[in-house]
Write a protein that holds these residues in place. Structure first.
Motif, PDB file in Angstrom:
ATOM      1  N   THR A   1       0.839  -1.202   0.000  1.00  0.00           N
ATOM      2  CA  THR A   1       0.000   0.000   0.000  1.00  0.00           C
ATOM      3  C   THR A   1       0.874   1.252   0.000  1.00  0.00           C
ATOM      4  N   ALA A   2       1.915   1.268   0.820  1.00  0.00           N
ATOM      5  CA  ALA A   2       2.819   2.421   0.893  1.00  0.00           C
ATOM      6  C   ALA A   2       3.538   2.627  -0.441  1.00  0.00           C
ATOM      7  N   LEU A   3       4.024   1.546  -1.023  1.00  0.00           N
ATOM      8  CA  LEU A   3       4.710   1.643  -2.323  1.00  0.00           C
ATOM      9  C   LEU A   3       3.745   2.084  -3.414  1.00  0.00           C
TER      10      LEU A   3
ATOM     11  N   TYR B   1       4.140   5.329  -5.708  1.00  0.00           N
ATOM     12  CA  TYR B   1       4.080   5.212  -7.165  1.00  0.00           C
ATOM     13  C   TYR B   1       3.087   6.217  -7.741  1.00  0.00           C
ATOM     14  N   ASP B   2       1.922   6.326  -7.108  1.00  0.00           N
ATOM     15  CA  ASP B   2       0.913   7.287  -7.565  1.00  0.00           C
ATOM     16  C   ASP B   2       1.441   8.719  -7.474  1.00  0.00           C
ATOM     17  N   LYS B   3       2.112   9.046  -6.367  1.00  0.00           N
ATOM     18  CA  LYS B   3       2.675  10.389  -6.193  1.00  0.00           C
ATOM     19  C   LYS B   3       3.738  10.672  -7.265  1.00  0.00           C
ATOM     20  N   LEU B   4       4.573   9.677  -7.533  1.00  0.00           N
ATOM     21  CA  LEU B   4       5.592   9.845  -8.576  1.00  0.00           C
ATOM     22  C   LEU B   4       4.941  10.053  -9.941  1.00  0.00           C
TER      23      LEU B   4
ATOM     24  N   TYR C   1       5.525  13.215 -12.249  1.00  0.00           N
ATOM     25  CA  TYR C   1       5.959  13.044 -13.639  1.00  0.00           C
ATOM     26  C   TYR C   1       5.054  13.828 -14.587  1.00  0.00           C
ATOM     27  N   ALA C   2       3.759  13.763 -14.360  1.00  0.00           N
ATOM     28  CA  ALA C   2       2.816  14.489 -15.216  1.00  0.00           C
ATOM     29  C   ALA C   2       3.063  15.996 -15.127  1.00  0.00           C
ATOM     30  N   LYS C   3       3.306  16.503 -13.925  1.00  0.00           N
ATOM     31  CA  LYS C   3       3.591  17.933 -13.759  1.00  0.00           C
ATOM     32  C   LYS C   3       4.893  18.316 -14.456  1.00  0.00           C
ATOM     33  N   LEU C   4       5.914  17.488 -14.291  1.00  0.00           N
ATOM     34  CA  LEU C   4       7.205  17.765 -14.942  1.00  0.00           C
ATOM     35  C   LEU C   4       7.082  17.704 -16.461  1.00  0.00           C
ATOM     36  N   ALA C   5       6.300  16.769 -16.965  1.00  0.00           N
ATOM     37  CA  ALA C   5       6.098  16.661 -18.409  1.00  0.00           C
ATOM     38  C   ALA C   5       5.403  17.910 -18.935  1.00  0.00           C
TER      39      ALA C   5
END
Length: 170
Positions: A17-19, A23-26, A30-34
């Protein structure tokens, strides 16, 4: 033993669950950086950058002692591309005429100016406002080759340069 296996399974579920949350946060990051990258790329590949790339790689070559281009089809294609790059913006361009060393300084300066004027006329005919074009004759200065050969353009060319802010045509 069942309790130990149950505790391990619960611990594994918690780690999963933590991972999964990480993963969702990453993925969000990633979407913001893109999105930021796309915005920066749009600026980096704006009209000025495209014009600079064109300027760095393009010259129009001329016949010996003439203001006639060596390859009219290629010159026409290059000038159409340049006119397209200058459309819908306020960029300005310096058109620089050159000659080889075969004539006198005065003759070379006049011929280089005629070459620049011919390119200006063609660009104007393609819709570029002449007030955005600055003509310069550098005659036989700044050669790109030591060869003086009537069959190749060499120093008999028109090149392009970026105009400085505030620069006025003389």
């Amino acid at each position: 033993m069942r309790e130990a296996i149950g505790a391990q399974a619960k611990s594994a579920d918690q780690k999963y669950t933590a991972l999964s949350e990480q993963y969702d946060k990453l993925g969000e990051q990633y979407a913001k950086l893109a999105e930021q990258y796309a915005k920066l790329q749009a600026v980096a590949d704006g009209p000025a950058a495209r014009l600079d790339r064109f300027i760095a790689t393009t010259a129009i070559f001329f016949a010996n002692n003439s203001d006639e281009v060596l390859d009219n089809d290629q010159a026409e294609q290059q000038l159409r591309e340049l006119a397209g790059l200058m459309a819908n913006n306020d960029l300005r361009l310096r058109i620089v005429g050159y000659a080889d060393q075969s004539g006198t300084e005065g003759t070379n300066r006049t011929l280089a100016r005629k070459r620049a004027e011919q390119v200006q006329r063609r660009l104007t005919a393609l819709g570029v406002d002449p007030s955005r074009l600055i003509l310069v004759s550098r005659a036989a200065t700044m050669p790109i080759t030591d060869r003086v050969d009537a069959t190749v353009g060499g120093n008999r060319r028109v090149a392009f340069e970026t105009v400085y802010r505030g620069e006025v045509a003389r």
